[in-house]
Design an enzyme around this catalytic site. Structure first.
Site, mmCIF file in Angstrom:
data_model
loop_
_atom_site.group_PDB
_atom_site.id
_atom_site.type_symbol
_atom_site.label_atom_id
_atom_site.label_comp_id
_atom_site.label_asym_id
_atom_site.label_seq_id
_atom_site.Cartn_x
_atom_site.Cartn_y
_atom_site.Cartn_z
ATOM 1 N N SER A 25 3.335 -24.717 -6.444
ATOM 2 C CA SER A 25 2.200 -24.585 -7.350
ATOM 3 C C SER A 25 2.146 -23.158 -7.904
ATOM 4 O O SER A 25 3.098 -22.701 -8.515
ATOM 5 C CB SER A 25 0.909 -24.991 -6.623
ATOM 6 O OG SER A 25 -0.154 -25.166 -7.516
ATOM 7 N N HIS B 63 0.726 -33.738 -7.214
ATOM 8 C CA HIS B 63 1.059 -32.317 -7.164
ATOM 9 C C HIS B 63 1.483 -31.911 -5.750
ATOM 10 O O HIS B 63 0.802 -32.211 -4.776
ATOM 11 C CB HIS B 63 -0.191 -31.540 -7.604
ATOM 12 C CG HIS B 63 -0.013 -30.079 -7.744
ATOM 13 N ND1 HIS B 63 0.794 -29.508 -8.700
ATOM 14 C CD2 HIS B 63 -0.559 -29.040 -7.049
ATOM 15 C CE1 HIS B 63 0.726 -28.190 -8.614
ATOM 16 N NE2 HIS B 63 -0.076 -27.884 -7.615
ATOM 17 N N GLU C 255 1.354 -35.625 -12.424
ATOM 18 C CA GLU C 255 0.698 -34.315 -12.449
ATOM 19 C C GLU C 255 0.278 -33.873 -13.842
ATOM 20 O O GLU C 255 1.054 -34.020 -14.802
ATOM 21 C CB GLU C 255 1.648 -33.241 -11.920
ATOM 22 C CG GLU C 255 2.137 -33.440 -10.514
ATOM 23 C CD GLU C 255 2.780 -32.177 -9.980
ATOM 24 O OE1 GLU C 255 2.272 -31.081 -10.285
ATOM 25 O OE2 GLU C 255 3.777 -32.288 -9.260
#
Length: 301
Positions: A145, A270, A240
């Site tokens: 991320s 995600h 996502e």
């Protein structure tokens, strides 16, 4: 693929969020609680506190003889929350699967420390690894991320600083476009069980603190010169909002002559790799990531 596993994880991630605006500490506590439920291969790793680049870090070693090389890992959390401990399910499985030791950096977080503090810290961590004698040809920068974005931008900053570049970049669902201009920001609305466009606004404002989102170290997928970057493995889920952060990064890296592998898994959220042990696709993706790590660190000087 396990349709039942994916559906169950999607259902759990869609649980109602607390009503009202949450404080930064409440956001951080909620994330710690969520990640505490992820499986960590404790029997296959050892952990110890460390310091790297002037910041706390977590050293993660495989049980038994380690391979020659280093993973430098950056945790996710929108640059506002998260820690090496919340990412331990990911670093633990990468270390156990690859046999490589890792350092997981506890870089500074916004809003207390907005951009470019995180990049300064991750670059300092990489610089100190090199000063300690780490072979860049046996070092891979990795992250998930926000941390996946940092893996990319740290290498860009290292390149611009004239440092030797690492052997590779491993990025799980990287955040690489602070302009939020990817089509998936709209096409995956409602499909993504975690995020909405509006949910990014608060944390983005904290991290940017007025900085131009078009800065190359904020939006490398659309505004950075990627020339000279080492081979990259980008893994992302098809459900996502940030899907296009990965697809556009891969396309621009390819066009810049970078060896890049874009690994898209259908119907997963995600950073789905953190569901290792309960989601077959997570286990399989981590196996592919561990293979990339072993391949990239096999050569050395």
């Amino acid at each position: 693929m396990s349709r039942e596993q994916r559906a169950e994880i999607d259902r759990k991630l869609r649980r109602p969020a607390p009503e009202g605006e949450r404080t930064v500490e409440q956001i951080r506590a909620g994330f710690r609680e969520l990640m505490a439920g992820m499986l960590v291969p404790h029997e296959r790793i050892r952990t110890a506190p460390a310091v790297l680049g002037g910041r706390p870090a977590l050293r993660v070693d495989p049980v038994g003889e380690a391979r020659d090389g280093t993973i430098l890992y950056f945790h996710g959390g929108s640059w506002v929350f998260g820690s090496p401990e919340t990412a331990l399910s990911l670093t633990g499985h990468l270390v156990a699967g690859s046999g490589l030791p890792a350092y997981s950096s506890d870089y500074r977080l916004a809003p207390e420390h907005p951009f470019p503090a995180a990049v300064e810290d991750t670059l300092a961590a990489y610089r100190e690894l090199l000063e300690r004698g780490a072979d860049p040809a046996r070092t891979v920068l990795a992250g998930d991320s926000a941390g996946g974005g940092l893996a990319v931008t740290t290498v860009l900053a290292a390149r611009d600083a004239g440092l030797p570049l690492p052997a590779g970049i491993l990025a799980f669902s990287p955040g690489t476009d602070a302009t939020r201009s990817g089509a998936s920001m709209d096409t995956k609305e409602g499909v993504d069980p975690i995020f909405t466009r509006s949910s990014f606004e608060g944390t983005s404002a904290m991290y940017l603190a007025g900085a131009d989102p078009r800065h190359p170290l904020l939006s490398p997928a659309v505004h950075a010169d990627l020339t000279g970057l080492p081979p990259m493995l980008i893994q992302v889920g098809a459900n996502e909002l940030l899907l296009d952060d990965s697809t556009r990064l891969a396309a621009r890296a390819r066009d810049a002559g970078v060896d890049v592998t874009l690994d898209v898994t259908a119907d997963v959220p995600h950073v789905f790799q953190c569901f290792a042990g309960v989601l077959d696709e997570a286990d399989e993706a981590l196996e592919r990531a561990a293979l990339f790590l072993r391949q990239r660190t096999a050569g050395g000087r």
